[in-house]
Design an enzyme around this catalytic site. Structure first.
Site, short mmCIF file in Angstrom:
data_model
loop_
_atom_site.label_atom_id
_atom_site.label_comp_id
_atom_site.label_asym_id
_atom_site.label_seq_id
_atom_site.Cartn_x
_atom_site.Cartn_y
_atom_site.Cartn_z
CG ASP A 1 5.04 49.20 18.38
OD1 ASP A 1 5.22 47.97 18.49
OD2 ASP A 1 3.97 49.75 18.65
CE LYS B 1 7.35 56.90 18.99
NZ LYS B 1 6.11 57.67 19.15
CG MET C 1 3.65 52.25 28.77
SD MET C 1 3.33 53.68 27.69
CE MET C 1 1.54 53.82 27.85
CD GLU D 1 -2.76 1.30 0.03
OE1 GLU D 1 -2.98 2.44 -0.41
OE2 GLU D 1 -3.20 0.27 -0.50
#
Length: 461
Positions: A246, A268, A381, A22
């Protein structure tokens, strides 16, 4: 990338399959209907007639020798005896062929991927031979969404390729033409079996082909897990000519973009703006006016502390077409990944997103309101001002014992969750030595992260 999939033209190519079982029949079926010259050796005798491909080569009931394999490009070996398979592989390799030995990848030169066959379009999925069943499952999922008309559409494109190149010498305009052709009426006509009408439609588009005006998409990249990209964000990334991104956008997300798109980094960090905001906006306008499709790719959601609103205003003032694609904002993703419910019937009836970095000379946060009970604070932040933030909240009435959680690299493989209480928030940040983006969560719901970690520990034990 662990494996490289190369496409081998099958015209004037000799392919040899060796074996009677097969596994050999499966290789034969791959080439039914192809232009390759297929030669089949079945040294162990023929399988049952019901198993044979509907069309294909007649079997040679013998073991091939070096002369039989001469001139072959691909040789597939599916024999039981490993020593015999290794011997045949060396003979085939000596004849200049690339060799595949079924179920014995160490003996061969390549593994057979899972194929999706659409005539001119062939999609292949490879796992380097480590998980063929997984590749087969992925093939089934992809195959279900690929129209059968892809092959005829590609064939029609091939017939018109030289005409298009001559008529539209500009590369960008030419790519725009093909995008309109593949996504519009011409593709629909091919799908319903009307190739002549589709050809006429493509020629009509060709007569009006011209460079399109540029456009800007301001796109939220989510928290970093590429699977949290929205479908729309993924589509826009695939169509982008220029990607302005960024530092919060990881390589795993950028890898989902079109490979030949230009990438411009404008990252940044606090106190270090490699490219000032006004210059970023000027760059977006410049690229769009040059006819480029610009993606401004921002971590999280562009309208949640991402300055996306400023960029949207700048594009509108400049008359540049602009669209916004929202992303999964970091507070939602980080909280979910850490097991922190932002609201809870028993503990928090509201959630407030706040940044600890107010604009220089701007209005300070309303600490009295932020220190109110029954709410969760998600502080963006905030790592650099963690001690000052905690002191301000405590001075405004928030309990020193209020649970807090710090989630660094939320949703990513290197995610970290640090828990404690509000009076030690500054110390937690200092001891954590954070290197990745982090969100701070303040409120009773932050305690759920610790509970989740305890559950994980119990499960692991």
């Amino acid at each position: 990338m662990r494996v490289f999939l190369a496409s081998i033209p099958l015209e004037n190519t000799r392919v040899v399959v060796i074996g009677s079982g097969e596994a050999a029949l499966a290789k034969l079926r791959l080439f039914v209907g192809s232009p390759a010259e297929v030669v089949w050796f079945a040294p162990e005798g023929l399988p049952e007639a019901a198993s044979l491909p509907l069309s294909g080569p007649q079997a040679r009931q013998q073991m091939p020798d070096a002369a039989d394999l001469s001139g072959s490009r691909l040789v597939f070996i599916a024999v039981e005896d490993e020593a015999e398979a290794a011997r045949l592989a060396e003979i085939a390799r000596g004849a200049g062929a690339q060799v595949n030995v079924v179920d014995r990848p160490a003996l061969g030169d390549f593994q057979t991927p899972a194929f999706i066959d659409r005539d001119q379009i062939v999609v292949a999925i490879a796992t380097g031979g480590t998980a063929p069943i997984l590749a087969r499952d992925l093939r089934s999922k992809i195959e279900a969404i690929l129209p059968a008309a892809l092959g005829p559409l590609a064939r029609l494109a091939g017939e018109l390729r030289d005409t298009v190149k001559t008529t539209v010498p500009d590369f960008l305009a030419r790519r725009r033409f093909w995008e309109r052709a593949f996504r519009g009426t011409a593709a629909d006509l091919v799908a319903v079996g009307k190739p002549a009408e589709a050809r006429r439609e493509m020629l009509r588009l060709l007569n009006v082909a011209a460079p399109e005006a540029g456009v800007v998409h301001i796109v939220g990249a989510g928290p970093g897990d590429p699977e949290l990209l929205t479908l729309k964000a993924l589509r826009v990334l695939q169509d982008a000519d220029v990607i302005i991104h960024d530092r919060l956008v990881p390589e795993a997300v950028l890898a989902r973009a079109r490979r030949d798109a230009r990438r411009l980094y404008v990252g940044k960090t606090r106190g270090d703006h490699s490219v000032p905001q006004d210059q970023i906006e000027a760059l977006m306008i410049e690229e769009a006016r040059a006819g480029q499709r610009v993606v401004r790719l921002k971590g999280g959601d562009p309208f949640v502390f991402g300055r996306g609103g400023e960029e949207l205003e700048a594009m509108r003032r400049a008359g540049v077409p602009v669209f916004v694609v929202p992303g999964v904002t970091a507070a939602l993703a980080c909280a979910a990944s850490a097991g922190i419910p932002l609201t809870h019937r028993d503990h928090a009836q509201s959630v407030t997103f706040v940044t600890a970095q107010e604009k220089p000379g701007g209005i300070a946060p309303d600490w009295a309101r932020l220190a109110g009970p029954n709410q969760t604070l998600a502080i963006y932040m905030g790592a650099g001002r963690a001690a000052e933030t905690a002191a301000s909240l405590i001075a405004a009435g928030r309990s020193q014992a209020t649970p807090v959680a710090i989630v660094e690299n939320g949703s990513r493989p290197d995610e970290r969750v640090i828990t404690g209480t509000l009076d030690d928030l500054g110390g937690l940040v200092a001891r954590a030595n954070l290197t990745g983006p982090a969100l701070l969560f303040v409120g009773e719901c932050a305690a759920f992260s610790a509970a989740q970690l305890d559950v994980r520990a119990e499960v692991a034990a």
